[in-house]
Scaffold this active site. Structure first.
Site, short mmCIF file in Angstrom:
data_model
loop_
_atom_site.label_atom_id
_atom_site.label_comp_id
_atom_site.label_asym_id
_atom_site.label_seq_id
_atom_site.Cartn_x
_atom_site.Cartn_y
_atom_site.Cartn_z
N LYS A 80 23.45 -29.99 5.58
CA LYS A 80 24.78 -29.60 6.05
C LYS A 80 25.48 -28.92 4.87
O LYS A 80 25.85 -29.57 3.90
CB LYS A 80 25.57 -30.82 6.52
CG LYS A 80 26.94 -30.46 7.09
CD LYS A 80 27.63 -31.67 7.67
CE LYS A 80 28.85 -31.32 8.49
NZ LYS A 80 29.83 -30.51 7.83
N GLU A 99 26.03 -20.74 8.12
CA GLU A 99 27.09 -21.19 7.21
C GLU A 99 26.89 -20.45 5.88
O GLU A 99 25.78 -20.44 5.35
CB GLU A 99 26.95 -22.71 7.00
CG GLU A 99 27.99 -23.33 6.10
CD GLU A 99 29.16 -23.98 6.87
OE1 GLU A 99 29.26 -23.80 8.10
OE2 GLU A 99 29.98 -24.62 6.22
P1 AMP Z 1 32.40 -30.61 10.62
O1 AMP Z 1 33.18 -29.38 10.22
O2 AMP Z 1 32.48 -31.71 9.63
O3 AMP Z 1 32.68 -31.02 12.06
O4 AMP Z 1 30.84 -30.24 10.64
C1 AMP Z 1 30.30 -29.22 11.42
C2 AMP Z 1 30.21 -27.95 10.59
O5 AMP Z 1 29.20 -28.05 9.61
C3 AMP Z 1 29.78 -26.74 11.38
O6 AMP Z 1 30.86 -26.19 12.09
C4 AMP Z 1 29.29 -25.81 10.30
O7 AMP Z 1 30.36 -25.06 9.79
C5 AMP Z 1 28.83 -26.75 9.20
N1 AMP Z 1 27.37 -26.72 8.93
C6 AMP Z 1 26.82 -26.74 7.71
N2 AMP Z 1 25.49 -26.76 7.78
C7 AMP Z 1 25.14 -26.72 9.08
C8 AMP Z 1 23.89 -26.71 9.78
N3 AMP Z 1 22.73 -26.76 9.16
N4 AMP Z 1 23.96 -26.66 11.15
C9 AMP Z 1 25.14 -26.64 11.79
N5 AMP Z 1 26.34 -26.65 11.17
C10 AMP Z 1 26.35 -26.68 9.83
#
Ligand code: AMP
Length: 550
Positions: A246, A295
């Site tokens: 992530k 990302e």
């Molecule tokens: P959050 O913002 O904490 O809800 O986490 C989701 C966000 O993580 C997504 O909207 C992306 O911007 C980010 N992200 C980072 N790495 C990934 C990945 N491998 N797959 C999907 N989302 C990712």
């Protein structure tokens, strides 16, 4: 449709509490509209002017609107401010002021829904100082022709905030009901087209038209979102799961057709001009027509830089070349939604991944697929050790569901004591901070309604306060002594030491030692923390306190 009929429908909706009744009212209106009126009505009733894929804004702020209504009604600025402070609502203020006008003016031109729409569209594409005058002129013209009730909704549409409690879900159900089509079909078409107006037009044609929707390059679709969850639960439910790092950067959607390419932010704004380096990296990675999801992170000495440096680049309007040299941006691509004319969102993730690997040669985010908890945990440890936020777990058989925060994407990261909250009010600062806002009232959401939860007054540098002031000064809708209320739009990430139960806040909770962490202008109001989320955190906090006392 006359704009007056639209205004009366809005008034009825505003006075209706039950969702089913609302759906009934909207669906009844939908059946009587022409093909041209249908998309406009649907967007207007949701407080929008443009399709969701289009990040174009009308660009009429409260101040232009106040000036316009002031000259139309022939009143002083103080009269506008007084009424605004009483009603706390721009629509009602305009309505009341137009009542003043009504007493002096004799004739009206009937406003038509489509005329209003075309007038608004025509001013939205203008930029620069002359455009402000043009906007003012059009606002005055429209308000000059408006009767008080029309003024209420015209004003709110001009600010793109209708406030009649009609959510996308109700409009979806109303379309399904009006044209006798399955609401899941309406939802699916919305996911691909990202324009409820166009979806309504297709629904009127029939279910086949709705089934046949495709994604169009340069019409960005909403990003699929993630929920919190646990590795063990995912393995238990799905067996094999996919895990990726992530990345703590900024979400992007890359569209390419022929030699034309654009990059969109998480909020679907076109950020192509700010990130030429990312565009050329992605262009070097594929020859095909694609829409990619990923990302972008900033790298220095091989390590990811804080997320703020990425955001700064996304916001950059000037000196882009210099900024490029200072910091290296690296895209990580993890999904593909479109390939050479084919819409891929309904294919299983595992199949999309293969198509991605076939179409793109570089920048693909590494992935492992496993049913072993230990192996997934190893990836999690590796992610944290490399300076990433955690991991994303994805279900290999799942489709890509734009805009949904479903259970097919799960984020695993160490729990941090911060919340994303909407800024709904502020108090002017004191001493050397008297010219900016000094403390802020922030809110979480309860099914779309904003619920105040805390005041935040620490954690800001002088520069940050100045920056926040610039972002918020046009959004003030009410002033009472030192307190101001905003038309909410900005999101803050707020840190805290502990959640506390509180009688002073309607939601029942507040934050102990709240402090400002950062502006989250990559997030919308829809992304802020929910009251259920806070309740769950409070419960976890209570549980761990109990465990500690034992
Ligand atoms: P959050 O913002 O904490 O809800 O986490 C989701 C966000 O993580 C997504 O909207 C992306 O911007 C980010 N992200 C980072 N790495 C990934 C990945 N491998 N797959 C999907 N989302 C990712």
């Amino acid at each position: 449709m006359l704009f007056m009929d639209f205004a009366k429908t809005c008034e009825r909706l505003e006075d209706t509490a039950g969702r089913l009744d609302m759906i009934g009212i909207i669906s009844q209106e939908l059946t009587g509209l022409s093909e041209e009126e249908l998309p406009v009505f649907v967007r207007f009733v949701m407080g929008r002017i443009f399709p969701d894929w289009n990040s174009r804004k009308l660009g009429i702020g409260p101040n232009i609107l106040y000036d316009a209504v002031r000259s139309v009604a022939g009143v002083r600025k103080t009269a506008v401010v007084d009424r605004l402070n009483k009603t706390g609502d721009i629509g009602r203020t305009v309505e009341e002021l137009l009542l003043v006008k009504t007493q002096t003016s004799l004739s009206y031109t009937e406003l038509d829904l489509l005329d209003v729409y075309y007038k608004l569209v025509s001013i939205s594409s203008r930029e620069g100082e002359a455009s402000q005058r043009e906007k003012m002129r059009t606002a005055m013209q429209l308000l000059g022709d408006a009767r008080p009730l029309e003024g209420r909704y015209l004003a709110r549409i001009m600010l793109e905030e209708l406030r009649i409690g009609v959510g996308e879900g109700s409009v979806r159900e109303a379309i399904a009901k009006a044209f006798n089509v399955d609401s899941a079909l309406v939802e699916h078409a919305m996911q691909a087209l990202n324009d409820m107006g166009e979806v309504a037009r297709l629904a009127k044609i029939g279910p086949d038209a709705l089934k046949d929707v495709r994604i169009t390059p340069f019409h960005p679709v909403r990003m699929m979102l993630a929920q919190q969850g646990a590795i063990a639960d995912m393995i238990e439910e799905h067996g094999q799961i996919a895990a990726e790092f992530k990345y703590d950067g900024s979400r992007f959607q890359f569209h390419k057709k022929g030699n034309w390419a654009r990059l969109y932010s998480r909020r679907l704004e076109d950020v192509t001009a700010a990130l030429p380096d990312v565009i050329s990296q992605l262009l070097s990675a594929t020859e095909q027509d694609v829409i990619l999801d990923g990302e972008v992170i900033a790298i220095k000495d091989g390590k990811p830089m804080p997320f703020q440096s990425v955001l700064r680049r996304f916001r950059r309007r000037h000196d882009v070349a210099e900024a490029q040299e200072a910091i290296e941006m690296v895209p990580n691509v993890f999904d593909i939604l479109y390939l050479d004319g084919e819409t891929l969102i309904d294919l299983p993730f595992s199949v999309r991944r293969k198509r991605l690997e076939g179409a793109v040669t570089r920048y693909i985010a590494p992935q492992i697929v496993s049913g072993e908890q230990a192996e997934i945990e190893k990836t999690y440890d590796a992610a944290l050790a490399a300076g990433h936020e955690g991991i994303m777990i994805k279900v290999p058989s799942s489709p890509y569901t734009p805009g949904q925060r479903g259970k097919n994407w799960i984020k695993i990261k160490p729990e941090v004591d911060t919340l994303d909250l909407a800024v709904i009010g502020a108090e002017w600062g004191e001493g050397k901070r008297a010219h900016v806002f000094g403390s802020f009232l922030v809110a979480c959401q309860d099914q779309g309604r904003l619920v105040p939860i805390s005041r935040v007054a620490t954690g800001f540098s002088d520069e940050q306060l100045a920056e926040v002031f610039e972002m918020l000064k046009e959004s003030v809708i009410k002033t009472e002594g030192k307190e101001v209320t905003f038309e909410p739009s900005l999101v803050f990430e707020v840190g805290y030491a502990e959640l506390q139960a509180s009688q002073n806040y309607k939601g029942g909770f507040t934050l102990r030692f709240p402090r400002f962490i950062r502006i989250r202008d990559d997030k919308d109001l829809a992304d802020i923390e929910t009251i259920e989320g806070i309740r769950a955190r409070y419960q976890r906090q209570a549980n761990s306190a109990q465990a500690y006392q034992k």
